[in-house]
Scaffold this active site. Sequence first.
Site, PDB file in Angstrom:
ATOM      1  CB  VAL A  83       6.643  -6.332   5.899  1.00 24.59           C
ATOM      2  CG1 VAL A  83       7.810  -5.549   6.496  1.00 24.59           C
ATOM      3  CG2 VAL A  83       7.007  -6.834   4.509  1.00 24.59           C
ATOM      4  CD  GLU A 174     -16.938   5.365  -8.089  1.00 21.97           C
ATOM      5  OE1 GLU A 174     -16.461   5.984  -9.066  1.00 21.97           O
ATOM      6  OE2 GLU A 174     -16.285   4.510  -7.456  1.00 21.97           O
ATOM      7  CG  ASP A 305      -2.990   5.577  -1.667  1.00 23.17           C
ATOM      8  OD1 ASP A 305      -2.892   6.359  -2.627  1.00 23.17           O
ATOM      9  OD2 ASP A 305      -3.941   4.773  -1.535  1.00 23.17           O
ATOM     10  CB  ALA A 322      -5.024   4.386  -9.424  1.00 20.73           C
TER      11      ALA A 322
END
Length: 432
Positions: A83, A174, A305, A322
């Site tokens: 887009v 992580e 987000d 999420a």
Amino acid sequence: MNLPKSEHPRLVIIGGGFAGISLARNLINHPVQVVMVDKRNYHTFQPLLYQVSTSGLEPDSIAYPIRKIFNKSKNIFFRLAEVQSINDKDNFLSTSIGKIEFDYLVIATGSKTNFFGNKNVEQNAMSMKSIPQALNLRSLILENLEEASITKDLQQRKRLLNFVIAGAGPTGVELSGALAELKKHVVNKDFPDLNMDEIQVHLIEGEDRVLPPMSKKASKNATKFLKKLGVIIHTNTYVEDYKDFVVETNSGKTFETETFVWSAGVGGAPVNGLKASSIIDKMKRYRVNHYNQVDGYEHIFALGDIALMQTKNWPEGHPMVAQPAIQQGKHLANNFKRTLKNQAFIPFTYFDKGTMATVGRNKAVVDLHKLKFGGAFAWFIWMFVHLWFLVGFRNRLVTFMNWVYSYINYDRAARIIVRPFKSKKLEMHDAD
């Protein structure tokens, strides 16, 4: 733009992330034509990108074809396109494949790495927001290890074996934990001629503790787990520059490294065309009301987000993870169903299901409101939740089998350099 004609209103969704998929799934076979537009033909389970970058999983374990998700629906269509802009007056998108008209538009473009204007960091550091970027990082890690095993230049070997991560949020924690485990369980076997003491993993954080969004107990546990794995933590430290393989910080401390990963900030990924007043400059997110309508529009919405919904409980907007995206997608779908019945919209309320992060094998932290704990039980909960939200039975099964294999054998099966990165260093970041 060639799309089937329909007597129903057309809803166009930009983005096939958590928010867009959640919205479209809840509108399957309802009297609305849904058109999803994305520059990739797959949905990425971003929370596990760090496992792709550290050889724990292959990319197809965390990616799922968008067309396959909706191949049994009659009202949902997908177009592979980028887009370019939104025409809010005549209600159409300008895309790489032509014009796409809409009655309703939902912007669910997610987030991208925020370098806070630091051009050197943007140009030279590694990001991890997409599968191509995760594969680039995996290749770089493995290539640097290979190079370190043959170089006679001590300073160069130090740079090659020094891994530096900026940002000690869930992603940074992580990733650094996974790198430390890779060193401990895999590199020492694959590279017996390397001195394991020369391999260092540094985690840099500007706040006074790791995992700033989580509880102090979670931070304390995560710090303990990371140090046990050998990760060197630097708090109250900001990265000021990265050039010529040197990370410069506000404290004057420097790090020589050829593997510098930036996970210190994210911002929205807005699309050109809407009123400038609808975007919050600092985070590049659209200001939305309690119905997820973009400020100044009734027929244009933003989810996940990219959406900044300020409430009493969330004055700075919902966390960019999420769960808010999934819940907003489902809620907006229900509101569209209400519209079809000439019923009024219902305001969105976010249900916080808690926060979690994993550090390594049998090491994770979980914040569930008043219940906060860490260790092996938290790790199993983390695994169950991530498996549950993966798209597709095959992906769940393959990921689970990979985890079982790694747990039993202390191994990482995906340590393959499929696409060498160092020879193509300029093809990275947002170009991916």
